[in-house]
Write an enzyme that holds these catalytic residues in place. Sequence first.
Site, PDB file in Angstrom:
ATOM      1  N   TRP A 136      -4.275  12.418   1.066  1.00 19.58           N
ATOM      2  CA  TRP A 136      -4.040  13.800   1.454  1.00 19.58           C
ATOM      3  C   TRP A 136      -4.115  14.875   0.156  1.00 19.58           C
ATOM      4  CZ3 TRP A 136      -5.994  13.869   5.999  1.00 19.58           C
ATOM      5  CH2 TRP A 136      -5.555  12.832   6.847  1.00 19.58           C
ATOM      6  N   LYS A 151       4.089  14.573  12.897  1.00 18.24           N
ATOM      7  CA  LYS A 151       4.965  13.458  12.463  1.00 18.24           C
ATOM      8  C   LYS A 151       6.336  13.707  12.747  1.00 18.24           C
ATOM      9  CE  LYS A 151       1.375  12.956   9.154  1.00 18.24           C
ATOM     10  NZ  LYS A 151       0.685  11.973   9.519  1.00 18.24           N
ATOM     11  N   ASP A 174       2.529  20.083   0.332  1.00 16.91           N
ATOM     12  CA  ASP A 174       2.161  19.529   1.891  1.00 16.91           C
ATOM     13  C   ASP A 174       3.360  18.544   2.001  1.00 16.91           C
ATOM     14  OD1 ASP A 174       1.137  18.170   3.816  1.00 16.91           O
ATOM     15  OD2 ASP A 174      -0.459  17.585   2.649  1.00 16.91           O
TER      16      ASP A 174
HETATM   17  C1  LIG Z   1       0.582  14.115   4.048  1.00 23.60           C
HETATM   18  C2  LIG Z   1      -0.326  14.624   4.788  1.00 23.60           C
HETATM   19  N1  LIG Z   1      -1.105  15.677   4.573  1.00 23.60           N
HETATM   20  C3  LIG Z   1      -2.218  16.022   5.485  1.00 23.60           C
HETATM   21  C4  LIG Z   1      -2.586  15.373   6.572  1.00 23.60           C
HETATM   22  C5  LIG Z   1      -3.461  16.202   7.392  1.00 23.60           C
HETATM   23  O1  LIG Z   1      -3.010  16.715   8.609  1.00 23.60           O
HETATM   24  P1  LIG Z   1      -3.719  17.058   9.705  1.00 23.60           P
HETATM   25  O2  LIG Z   1      -4.458  15.867  10.566  1.00 23.60           O
HETATM   26  O3  LIG Z   1      -2.757  17.849  10.606  1.00 23.60           O
HETATM   27  O4  LIG Z   1      -4.884  18.025   9.479  1.00 23.60           O
HETATM   28  C6  LIG Z   1      -1.894  14.389   7.070  1.00 23.60           C
HETATM   29  C7  LIG Z   1      -2.284  13.447   8.019  1.00 23.60           C
HETATM   30  O5  LIG Z   1      -1.938  12.307   8.115  1.00 23.60           O
HETATM   31  C8  LIG Z   1      -0.816  13.763   5.961  1.00 23.60           C
HETATM   32  O6  LIG Z   1      -0.212  12.764   6.210  1.00 23.60           O
END
Ligand SMILES: Cc1ncc(COP(=O)(O)O)c(C=O)c1O
Length: 363
Positions: free
Chosen positions: A102, A196, A172
């Site tokens: 991510w 989550k 994030d």
């Molecule tokens: C740490 C992290 N950042 C970003 C994301 C992406 O999130 P989204 O699916 O809401 O775009 C995730 C998805 O699992 C994640 O675990």
Amino acid sequence: MTRKHNFYAGPAVLPLYAVTRAQEAILEYMDSGCGIAEISHRSKYFDEILDGSIATAKKLLGLGDDYHVIYVGGGASMVFAINALNFCKEGKKAQFIDSGTWASRAITEASRTKAQVDVVWSGKDVKYSHLPEPEDLQFDDDASFVHFTTNNTIYGTQFKKFPQVKAPLFADMSSDFFSRPIDANKFSMIYGGLQKNLGPAGAAMAIIRKDILENIPQGLSEMLDLSVYVKKNSIFNTPPVFTIFMTNLVLKWLDEEIGGLANMQKINEEKAGLIYNAIDSSDGFYKGAVDVKEHRSLMNITWRCKTEELEKLFLTESQTHGFMGLKGHRSVGGLRASVYNSCPMESAKTLADFMNDFAKRNG
Ligand SMILES: Cc1ncc(COP(=O)(O)O)c(C=O)c1O
């Protein structure tokens, strides 16, 4: 009703406090005459929900009037793109810690701009099996921002200490949002997908310090301009009403039932401790996927068995014992238990017992 032990990485288990209230509200929300998924986002009912969720989020994080809280449809991935467009500046550094998939996605979005993308540390060569020590890293005071991912959902690592920087700090926090006390005032921007720790999927919450809004360039498409989200209190277009309704309930649960983030952290430590203990006391039958114990996540616990056959057997048996979502992410394999805020203690205990028993029978 047969609700199982849900260890999915997101969408994930939600507190019954929120689910049962939602069940009622689907039929009719308060005295509105319609269900919560049918109500206008311009109604007084939704105003209260939205403002209530913002107030509770700020209360839990200890934030004052110098921060805005907004909802962004499209999830954390949308925020990766929006941040790049809003804060990357031609010729200026945007600095990143690359601690996993991510984090890399956020880097990719910044790389589409004319900013000088600077990856200060990358765990790619060690398959993201540990993290750097933040105090060992060098950051520029005049970078446009420094970005990192507090918890790496796929690999199961979590920063316990955060970088201390002079440049605006962005994080994030998708997979450990509101799971422990943090010094939120040190951040210029915190964001995370809701699915989550906060609610259903499909949107992110972003918490933005007012001063960085000045850095946003003119002329962006309004749906990609964070200052528009702030000016319109997240209702420039139709927001995800039901998702925000659920998030408000989850935040209320965290505040009123759990008693805030310090209590939440204690509960999370206990839950994760049960499962890590099953791994560490298995005489090598299980092996934690993270190299450094201090970097282990309290939210996503990743581990392996000695062979892939044993992992397959573990998964098959776990399903018949009422567990869901224990398969590791498809990019890394192995096993993973996501024990977010709402995962009941009972689920963690039952899983630890099952793991001990499985190791005894197959070791
Ligand atoms: C740490 C992290 N950042 C970003 C994301 C992406 O999130 P989204 O699916 O809401 O775009 C995730 C998805 O699992 C994640 O675990």
